[in-house]
Motif scaffolding. Structure first.
Motif, short mmCIF file in Angstrom:
data_model
loop_
_atom_site.label_atom_id
_atom_site.label_comp_id
_atom_site.label_asym_id
_atom_site.label_seq_id
_atom_site.Cartn_x
_atom_site.Cartn_y
_atom_site.Cartn_z
N PRO A 136 1.35 -1.36 0.29
CA PRO A 136 -0.45 -0.14 -0.26
C PRO A 136 0.60 1.10 -0.53
N VAL A 137 0.19 2.41 -1.02
CA VAL A 137 1.00 3.01 -1.24
C VAL A 137 0.22 5.01 -0.01
N LYS A 138 1.31 5.23 1.31
CA LYS A 138 1.06 5.81 2.09
C LYS A 138 0.27 7.09 1.97
N ARG A 144 3.58 12.51 -4.34
CA ARG A 144 4.77 12.58 -4.90
C ARG A 144 4.79 11.05 -6.10
N GLN A 145 4.80 10.07 -6.10
CA GLN A 145 4.20 9.43 -6.97
C GLN A 145 3.97 9.56 -7.84
N ARG A 146 2.86 10.70 -7.91
CA ARG A 146 1.63 10.97 -8.89
C ARG A 146 2.72 12.25 -9.93
N VAL A 147 3.37 12.67 -9.40
CA VAL A 147 4.39 14.16 -10.08
C VAL A 147 5.26 13.23 -10.43
N TRP A 148 6.53 12.15 -9.95
CA TRP A 148 6.95 11.27 -10.50
C TRP A 148 6.78 10.59 -11.16
N ALA A 149 5.25 9.82 -12.41
CA ALA A 149 4.82 9.46 -12.72
C ALA A 149 4.71 9.83 -13.95
N LEU B 19 15.05 0.51 -0.58
CA LEU B 19 14.82 1.03 -2.02
C LEU B 19 13.55 0.82 -2.43
N GLY B 20 13.18 -0.81 -1.98
CA GLY B 20 11.89 -0.98 -2.97
C GLY B 20 10.67 -0.69 -2.61
N ILE B 21 10.31 -0.09 -0.98
CA ILE B 21 9.55 -0.06 -0.79
C ILE B 21 8.33 1.72 -1.43
N GLN B 22 10.05 1.73 -2.13
CA GLN B 22 10.34 3.62 -2.30
C GLN B 22 8.87 3.27 -3.77
N PRO B 35 6.94 -6.90 4.06
CA PRO B 35 6.83 -6.68 5.21
C PRO B 35 5.98 -5.81 6.42
N HIS B 36 5.21 -5.56 6.99
CA HIS B 36 4.42 -4.83 7.81
C HIS B 36 5.61 -3.71 9.05
N GLU B 37 5.97 -4.71 8.92
CA GLU B 37 7.70 -3.85 9.88
C GLU B 37 8.70 -2.65 9.09
N LEU B 38 8.21 -3.15 7.64
CA LEU B 38 8.86 -1.55 6.85
C LEU B 38 8.24 -0.98 6.07
N LEU B 39 6.99 -0.84 6.45
CA LEU B 39 6.07 0.17 6.07
C LEU B 39 6.00 1.15 7.28
N GLU B 40 6.24 0.44 8.19
CA GLU B 40 5.78 1.57 9.90
C GLU B 40 7.39 2.55 9.88
#
Lengths: 207, 40
Positions: A136-138, A144-149, B19-22, B35-40
């Motif tokens: 999920p995207v926060k 930011r993702q929209r501007v990046w796209a 990098l992968g969560i960006q 993993p949930h931990e990485l999202l926090e």
């Protein structure tokens, strides 16, 4: 398979280096991305090369993949289905672009490509980012993702202005981007779900 | 030697994970579960 392999390898590393649960989860996720990426790169280089459609297939894949990073889109439910589904799709696009390039001149291909980019920008403003449950995207990151796209699409236009790409590459990139934009739309999600179910009928690709 | 190799692999994997969560999605049609931990 890749997921299980990454988990086993992460467990082995975590036991040896006395990692906690969080560190193990990070290593496992990172390894899954690395292993999955390596297999995909190998497959996407060898198969189109054997078929003689390497340049156009890679053009379609790059145009789609780079925009997909910020935009997101519909997903398959397993790695194998994704690999086979995307390989077949992009090889078809690569072959089609190579065939259609005989009937289209540079200017027509360029306008067609710009048309697709413009359409992608409109869809981006309405839908991007299209995230999934697995990642999920926060809310704070959405703009930011929209501007990046949109920035990615601008780079595509700049590339076509700076470099005179052959018509087959312009067509391939345009078609690759079209497929990616389709995965952002609700209709694209339905199509992807159907393709995913269809691929699930193949014995080795059951979940 | 084994610990060194494992350490290098772990560091690389953690870097890629960070990098992968960006991006919203990796360039492919399958998304490994974060993993949930990485999202926090």
């Amino acid at each position: 398979m890749i997921h299980n392999m990454a988990e086993k390898l992460a467990l082995l590393i975590a036991n040896d280096l006395n990692f906690n649960k969080l560190q193990r989860a990070k290593v496992s996720y990172g390894l899954e991305i690395i292993l999955g990426g390596l297999v995909k790169v190998l497959v996407f280089i060898t198969v189109p090369m054997i078929l003689g459609i390497f340049n156009t297939t890679i053009a379609a894949l790059l145009a789609s993949g780079l925009f997909r990073l910020p935009a997101g889109g519909a997903h398959c439910t397993s790695y194998g289905r994704c690999l086979l589904g995307s390989l077949v799709t992009f090889c078809i696009l690569g072959a089609l672009a190579l065939y259609l390039a005989d009937f289209v001149n540079y200017i027509s291909a360029l306008y067609l490509c710009w048309g697709v980019i413009l359409l992608s920008a409109v869809v981006t403003l309405h839908y991007v980012p299209v995230d999934c449950k697995a990642k999920p995207v926060k809310p704070a990151q959405r703009l930011r993702q929209r501007v990046w796209a949109l920035g990615t699409l601008l780079v595509y236009i700049l590339i076509t202005l700076i470099i005179q790409l052959p018509p087959e590459l312009l067509l391939a990139a345009g078609m690759g981007l079209t497929v990616q934009v389709l995965t952002l739309l609700p209709q694209g999600h339905t199509l992807m779900e159907r393709m995913d179910n269809l691929l699930g009928l193949i014995p080795g690709l059951k979940k | 030697m084994k610990r060194l190799l494992f350490g290098l692999a772990a560091n690389l994997a953690m870097f890629v994970a960070l990098l992968g969560i960006q991006p919203t999605s990796w360039g492919a049609w399958y998304q490994p579960e974060v993993p949930h931990e990485l999202l926090e």
